[in-house]
Design a protein around this motif. Structure first.
Motif, PDB file in Angstrom:
ATOM      1  N   PRO A 277       0.827  -1.212   0.000  1.00  0.00           N
ATOM      2  CA  PRO A 277       0.000   0.000   0.000  1.00  0.00           C
ATOM      3  C   PRO A 277       0.859   1.260   0.000  1.00  0.00           C
ATOM      4  O   PRO A 277       1.926   1.300   0.624  1.00  0.00           O
ATOM      5  CB  PRO A 277      -0.807  -0.117   1.294  1.00  0.00           C
ATOM      6  N   LEU A 278       0.395   2.264  -0.709  1.00  0.00           N
ATOM      7  CA  LEU A 278       0.981   3.595  -0.596  1.00  0.00           C
ATOM      8  C   LEU A 278       0.455   4.194   0.695  1.00  0.00           C
ATOM      9  O   LEU A 278      -0.752   4.373   0.869  1.00  0.00           O
ATOM     10  CB  LEU A 278       0.574   4.456  -1.784  1.00  0.00           C
ATOM     11  N   LYS A 279       1.348   4.487   1.621  1.00  0.00           N
ATOM     12  CA  LYS A 279       0.941   4.945   2.950  1.00  0.00           C
ATOM     13  C   LYS A 279       1.024   6.470   3.038  1.00  0.00           C
ATOM     14  O   LYS A 279       2.074   7.046   2.754  1.00  0.00           O
ATOM     15  CB  LYS A 279       1.818   4.298   4.019  1.00  0.00           C
ATOM     16  N   ILE A 280      -0.086   7.069   3.436  1.00  0.00           N
ATOM     17  CA  ILE A 280      -0.181   8.519   3.550  1.00  0.00           C
ATOM     18  C   ILE A 280      -0.622   8.869   4.968  1.00  0.00           C
ATOM     19  O   ILE A 280      -1.542   8.256   5.504  1.00  0.00           O
ATOM     20  CB  ILE A 280      -1.198   9.096   2.549  1.00  0.00           C
ATOM     21  N   VAL A 281       0.024   9.861   5.562  1.00  0.00           N
ATOM     22  CA  VAL A 281      -0.427  10.425   6.839  1.00  0.00           C
ATOM     23  C   VAL A 281      -0.889  11.847   6.587  1.00  0.00           C
ATOM     24  O   VAL A 281      -0.139  12.658   6.038  1.00  0.00           O
ATOM     25  CB  VAL A 281       0.675  10.403   7.907  1.00  0.00           C
ATOM     26  N   ALA A 282      -2.128  12.125   6.972  1.00  0.00           N
ATOM     27  CA  ALA A 282      -2.669  13.485   6.912  1.00  0.00           C
ATOM     28  C   ALA A 282      -2.496  14.104   8.298  1.00  0.00           C
ATOM     29  O   ALA A 282      -3.055  13.611   9.277  1.00  0.00           O
ATOM     30  CB  ALA A 282      -4.135  13.450   6.504  1.00  0.00           C
ATOM     31  N   PHE A 283      -1.736  15.169   8.365  1.00  0.00           N
ATOM     32  CA  PHE A 283      -1.276  15.753   9.623  1.00  0.00           C
ATOM     33  C   PHE A 283      -1.840  17.166   9.729  1.00  0.00           C
ATOM     34  O   PHE A 283      -1.484  18.036   8.928  1.00  0.00           O
ATOM     35  CB  PHE A 283       0.258  15.768   9.596  1.00  0.00           C
ATOM     36  N   GLY A 284      -2.735  17.400  10.708  1.00  0.00           N
ATOM     37  CA  GLY A 284      -3.296  18.735  10.742  1.00  0.00           C
ATOM     38  C   GLY A 284      -4.286  18.998  11.844  1.00  0.00           C
ATOM     39  O   GLY A 284      -4.222  18.428  12.939  1.00  0.00           O
ATOM     40  N   THR A 285      -5.224  19.871  11.518  1.00  0.00           N
ATOM     41  CA  THR A 285      -6.188  20.410  12.467  1.00  0.00           C
ATOM     42  C   THR A 285      -7.544  19.753  12.229  1.00  0.00           C
ATOM     43  O   THR A 285      -7.627  18.669  11.661  1.00  0.00           O
ATOM     44  CB  THR A 285      -6.292  21.929  12.263  1.00  0.00           C
ATOM     45  N   SER A 286      -8.607  20.444  12.640  1.00  0.00           N
ATOM     46  CA  SER A 286      -9.954  19.910  12.401  1.00  0.00           C
ATOM     47  C   SER A 286     -10.273  19.806  10.918  1.00  0.00           C
ATOM     48  O   SER A 286     -11.152  19.036  10.522  1.00  0.00           O
ATOM     49  CB  SER A 286     -11.004  20.791  13.089  1.00  0.00           C
ATOM     50  N   LEU A 287      -9.587  20.568  10.086  1.00  0.00           N
ATOM     51  CA  LEU A 287      -9.814  20.475   8.646  1.00  0.00           C
ATOM     52  C   LEU A 287      -9.406  19.101   8.113  1.00  0.00           C
ATOM     53  O   LEU A 287      -9.843  18.695   7.035  1.00  0.00           O
ATOM     54  CB  LEU A 287      -9.053  21.578   7.914  1.00  0.00           C
ATOM     55  N   THR A 288      -8.570  18.419   8.883  1.00  0.00           N
ATOM     56  CA  THR A 288      -8.231  17.025   8.601  1.00  0.00           C
ATOM     57  C   THR A 288      -9.020  16.084   9.498  1.00  0.00           C
ATOM     58  O   THR A 288      -9.614  15.114   9.034  1.00  0.00           O
ATOM     59  CB  THR A 288      -6.722  16.796   8.780  1.00  0.00           C
ATOM     60  N   ALA A 289      -9.043  16.378  10.806  1.00  0.00           N
ATOM     61  CA  ALA A 289      -9.724  15.500  11.760  1.00  0.00           C
ATOM     62  C   ALA A 289     -11.204  15.342  11.432  1.00  0.00           C
ATOM     63  O   ALA A 289     -11.784  14.260  11.579  1.00  0.00           O
ATOM     64  CB  ALA A 289      -9.557  16.040  13.178  1.00  0.00           C
TER      65      ALA A 289
END
Length: 231
Positions: free
Chosen positions: A43-55
């Motif tokens: 799998p291509l692994k992605i981490v989305a790191f951020g605020t409520s705009l991500t959460a």
């Protein structure tokens, strides 16, 4: 070569049937080879790191689906994000980001820094995001790091962020100084009519997930795949 020799040696009446058999075998071999190239890929692994705009974003499942279809390989998106937090919090979360050894890190961390009540100055925000990018580059030397600007703010959420554009520009500058990628989703949001934009972001900050997916995901697929979709 052997097939050609057999073809020449074969009586004329049998050649059409044998030709069809060869054609079928060729297509079968091509199909197996093509499938084997797609199968077994990690799998291509992605981490989305951020605020409520991500959460609270809700765009991650759509990114998994559309990017996987584009690249013809599995895609897994995980989030390290928390509503109301700033780059000060983000500095304490780097172990979580690194733990999954992602291939790509998507970062949006300016929005709450820009909120007046958070008391994070522009200079402090710029220093913090610079430190975050440096540490991630050191610990994930092979990962692509993509800094993002998200949707516009309006109403009270916009009023408490009068200098949000300066924070975005500072984070963009820190990324570009390091040769990292930057994606600005704002122009795509601004193509909506005022009425549609208000409906899409009813609280002035957090887009409806289905609209966020339509606006954000195509831009990310284009950025990540670079026009190399295999559909």
């Amino acid at each position: 070569m052997i097939g050609l020799q057999l073809w020449r040696a074969m009586p004329m009446v049998r050649r059409p049937a044998y030709g069809l058999l060869l054609l079928f075998a060729w297509f079968a071999m091509f199909s197996v080879t093509g499938n084997s190239n797609a199968e077994g890929l990690p799998p291509l692994k992605i981490v989305a790191f951020g605020t409520s705009l991500t959460a609270r974003g809700g765009w991650q499942p759509s990114l998994e689906t559309e990017l996987a279809a584009c690249l013809q390989r599995p895609v897994k998106v995980e989030s390290v994000a928390k509503s109301g937090e700033t780059t000060l919090w983000a500095l304490t979360q780097l172990d979580r980001v690194v733990a999954g050894q992602p291939d790509i890190v998507l970062i949006e961390l300016y929005a709450n820094d820009a909120a007046l009540q958070r008391f994070v100055s522009l200079a402090q925000s710029r220093k913090n995001i610079g430190d975050i990018l440096d540490r991630l580059r050191q610990r994930l030397p092979r990962a692509r790091i993509i800094v993002m600007a998200m949707n516009p703010f309006s109403g009270m959420r916009g009023l408490i962020r009068p200098f949000v554009g300066s924070y975005i520009a500072a984070h963009q500058a820190e990324a570009e100084e390091r040769g990292l990628e930057f994606v600005d989703h704002q122009p795509n949001w601004q193509r909506l009519t005022p009425g549609d934009l208000a409906s899409a972001i009813p609280d002035g900050a957090h887009p409806l997930p289905e609209i966020a997916s339509k606006i954000i995901v195509p831009e990310l697929v284009k950025q990540i795949a670079g026009g190399n979709c295999k559909e």
